[in-house]
Design a protein around this motif. Structure first.
Motif, mmCIF file in Angstrom:
data_model
loop_
_atom_site.group_PDB
_atom_site.id
_atom_site.type_symbol
_atom_site.label_atom_id
_atom_site.label_comp_id
_atom_site.label_asym_id
_atom_site.label_seq_id
_atom_site.Cartn_x
_atom_site.Cartn_y
_atom_site.Cartn_z
ATOM 1 N N SER A 1 53.406 -36.577 -8.787
ATOM 2 C CA SER A 1 52.856 -36.244 -10.102
ATOM 3 C C SER A 1 51.406 -36.702 -10.219
ATOM 4 N N GLU A 2 51.093 -37.893 -9.697
ATOM 5 C CA GLU A 2 49.715 -38.383 -9.763
ATOM 6 C C GLU A 2 48.780 -37.519 -8.915
ATOM 7 N N MET A 3 49.202 -37.187 -7.715
ATOM 8 C CA MET A 3 48.347 -36.371 -6.846
ATOM 9 C C MET A 3 48.179 -34.964 -7.419
ATOM 10 N N ALA A 4 49.233 -34.415 -7.997
ATOM 11 C CA ALA A 4 49.140 -33.075 -8.575
ATOM 12 C C ALA A 4 48.119 -33.055 -9.713
ATOM 13 N N TYR A 5 48.147 -34.088 -10.557
ATOM 14 C CA TYR A 5 47.213 -34.125 -11.677
ATOM 15 C C TYR A 5 45.774 -34.341 -11.193
ATOM 16 N N MET A 6 45.581 -35.244 -10.234
ATOM 17 C CA MET A 6 44.229 -35.479 -9.727
ATOM 18 C C MET A 6 43.653 -34.239 -9.059
ATOM 19 N N MET A 7 44.481 -33.526 -8.320
ATOM 20 C CA MET A 7 43.987 -32.317 -7.653
ATOM 21 C C MET A 7 43.759 -31.196 -8.670
ATOM 22 N N TYR A 8 44.579 -31.143 -9.691
ATOM 23 C CA TYR A 8 44.377 -30.165 -10.760
ATOM 24 C C TYR A 8 43.055 -30.422 -11.468
ATOM 25 N N GLN A 9 42.790 -31.696 -11.790
ATOM 26 C CA GLN A 9 41.547 -32.042 -12.458
ATOM 27 C C GLN A 9 40.336 -31.809 -11.553
ATOM 28 N N ALA A 10 40.488 -32.096 -10.274
ATOM 29 C CA ALA A 10 39.391 -31.834 -9.334
ATOM 30 C C ALA A 10 39.081 -30.347 -9.284
ATOM 31 N N GLY A 11 40.124 -29.522 -9.293
ATOM 32 C CA GLY A 11 39.930 -28.080 -9.295
ATOM 33 C C GLY A 11 39.192 -27.607 -10.540
ATOM 34 N N ARG A 12 39.397 -28.305 -11.656
ATOM 35 C CA ARG A 12 38.713 -27.963 -12.911
ATOM 36 C C ARG A 12 37.328 -28.604 -13.001
ATOM 37 N N GLY A 13 37.027 -29.485 -12.048
ATOM 38 C CA GLY A 13 35.742 -30.174 -12.074
ATOM 39 C C GLY A 13 35.675 -31.250 -13.130
ATOM 40 N N GLU A 14 36.830 -31.851 -13.456
ATOM 41 C CA GLU A 14 36.886 -32.892 -14.474
ATOM 42 C C GLU A 14 37.498 -34.170 -13.901
ATOM 43 N N ARG B 1 30.823 -29.352 -6.198
ATOM 44 C CA ARG B 1 30.603 -29.921 -7.524
ATOM 45 C C ARG B 1 30.718 -31.451 -7.509
ATOM 46 N N LEU B 2 30.052 -32.078 -8.482
ATOM 47 C CA LEU B 2 30.039 -33.536 -8.585
ATOM 48 C C LEU B 2 30.557 -33.973 -9.949
ATOM 49 N N ILE B 3 31.142 -35.169 -9.973
ATOM 50 C CA ILE B 3 31.499 -35.847 -11.220
ATOM 51 C C ILE B 3 30.836 -37.213 -11.177
ATOM 52 N N GLU B 4 29.884 -37.429 -12.066
ATOM 53 C CA GLU B 4 29.122 -38.677 -12.100
ATOM 54 C C GLU B 4 28.484 -38.969 -10.735
ATOM 55 N N GLY B 5 27.996 -37.914 -10.094
ATOM 56 C CA GLY B 5 27.315 -38.063 -8.819
ATOM 57 C C GLY B 5 28.215 -38.169 -7.614
ATOM 58 N N VAL B 6 29.532 -38.039 -7.819
ATOM 59 C CA VAL B 6 30.504 -38.164 -6.726
ATOM 60 C C VAL B 6 31.210 -36.823 -6.545
ATOM 61 N N PRO B 7 31.416 -36.365 -5.295
ATOM 62 C CA PRO B 7 32.129 -35.102 -5.077
ATOM 63 C C PRO B 7 33.476 -35.081 -5.791
ATOM 64 N N VAL B 8 33.812 -33.942 -6.398
ATOM 65 C CA VAL B 8 35.027 -33.859 -7.212
ATOM 66 C C VAL B 8 36.297 -34.134 -6.399
ATOM 67 N N TRP B 9 36.264 -33.858 -5.099
ATOM 68 C CA TRP B 9 37.465 -34.045 -4.284
ATOM 69 C C TRP B 9 37.544 -35.427 -3.648
ATOM 70 N N MET B 10 36.577 -36.300 -3.956
ATOM 71 C CA MET B 10 36.613 -37.642 -3.397
ATOM 72 C C MET B 10 37.765 -38.467 -3.973
ATOM 73 N N LYS B 11 38.023 -38.314 -5.274
ATOM 74 C CA LYS B 11 39.113 -39.068 -5.899
ATOM 75 C C LYS B 11 40.476 -38.711 -5.296
ATOM 76 N N PRO B 12 40.832 -37.412 -5.215
ATOM 77 C CA PRO B 12 42.098 -37.083 -4.551
ATOM 78 C C PRO B 12 42.158 -37.560 -3.104
ATOM 79 N N SER C 1 42.245 -32.164 0.723
ATOM 80 C CA SER C 1 41.129 -32.615 -0.105
ATOM 81 C C SER C 1 39.809 -32.534 0.664
ATOM 82 N N ILE C 2 39.861 -32.890 1.946
ATOM 83 C CA ILE C 2 38.655 -32.802 2.777
ATOM 84 C C ILE C 2 38.217 -31.351 2.926
ATOM 85 N N LEU C 3 39.178 -30.464 3.193
ATOM 86 C CA LEU C 3 38.843 -29.053 3.384
ATOM 87 C C LEU C 3 38.271 -28.445 2.112
ATOM 88 N N TRP C 4 38.897 -28.723 0.967
ATOM 89 C CA TRP C 4 38.397 -28.181 -0.289
ATOM 90 C C TRP C 4 37.028 -28.771 -0.629
#
Length: 273
Positions: free
Chosen positions: A97-110, A42-53, A33-36
């Motif tokens: 399953s949770e990490m896969a979905y969060m990383m998938y959504q981060a990749g989509r920028g959502e 990209r940001l989501i609500e002002g936060v980097p998309v990969w911060m959540k994962p 997540s750090i590397l990506w």
């Protein structure tokens, strides 16, 4: 001599148990997540998309690391029994399953949380992630119950009680706080304008009620009480240590509910503006 060193069975040599393996996987996902994050601005609500994962991977690493420390102190029959094995597999499935979905959504920028924009994201958030979250806290309580019942474990009475009560509190408090959060559409109670001040590092609101501090407290009862037991052992406080742990558990639960109530009243944990 500490409580951990008095009349205790020998601690089994650490081995690659299921929770150690999950800890390593979580650390690897945090590193990815750090590397990506370096190549995806990209940001989501002002936060980097990969911060959540990243945050969740680190949280999972702490969760499974804590469980691994307990697991290695259990007796071989308890550690290798069906209860622990099934619990480990269920928690692994929920985690992956949770990490896969969060990383998938981060990749989509959502966003992955509070995202009900499509039938798919609604299903994932309200069903799959909800079931996974429940499985993780139930599994934590089960490990605490196993440690409580395993009289051959390399645990002092105070540490055994701290693990049981800490893990149980994590289950109960998280079900209450996270359950309340899951039925809403936001983590805030009140208005948090874009650009409003937040607490450094954690990002909690400094201007309105935020449910995340109570959620944080509920999740980390499982570390707080065992750490207290270890400190009591180092300090040589053998007499009354179990009673101290029980009082601390009550105090911790009370504090968590107070933080939760403060958020429900629309008040920030620490006002910043």
């Amino acid at each position: 001599m500490s409580l951990l060193e008095t009349n205790l069975p020998a601690v089994p040599a650490p081995s690659p148990t299921q929770f150690i393996t999950l800890t390593v996987v979580a650390i690897v996902l945090a590193a990815l997540s750090i590397l990506w994050g370096f190549v995806d601005p990209r940001l989501i609500e002002g936060v980097p998309v990969w911060m959540k994962p990243l945050k969740f991977a680190l949280s999972f690493a702490l969760l499974f690391g804590t469980l691994a420390l307990v697991e290695t102190r259990l007796s071989a029959p308890a550690r290798e029994g069906w209860t622990m094995q099934i619990t480990g597999w269920v928690m692994a499935a929920a985690f992956l399953s949770e990490m896969a979905y969060m990383m998938y959504q981060a990749g989509r920028g959502e966003a992955s949380h509070f995202n009900l924009s499509t039938p798919f994201t609604e299903l994932m958030y309200t069903t799959v992630m909800a079931i996974g979250a429940v499985a993780l806290v139930v599994g934590t309580a089960v490990v605490g119950w196993v440690a409580k019942r395993d009289q051959a474990a390399a645990l002092s009475p105070a540490l055994r009680e701290a693990i049981w009560l800490g893990f149980l509190l994590t289950f109960v408090l998280t079900m209450i706080v996270a359950g309340y959060m899951s039925v809403g559409s936001t983590r805030f109670v009140g208005l948090h304008p874009e650009g409003a001040p937040t607490l450094p590092l954690v990002g909690w609101s400094g201007v309105t009620g935020d449910l995340r501090p109570a959620h944080f407290a509920s999740l980390h009862a499982m570390q707080a009480l065992p750490l207290l037991a270890l400190w009591l052992g180092r300090a040589g406080e053998a007499n009354g240590a179990v009673r101290t742990i029980r009082i601390a558990a009550f105090g911790y639960a009370t504090l968590t509910f107070a933080i939760f109530a403060q958020a429900l009243m629309g008040l920030p944990l620490i006002p910043l503006g």
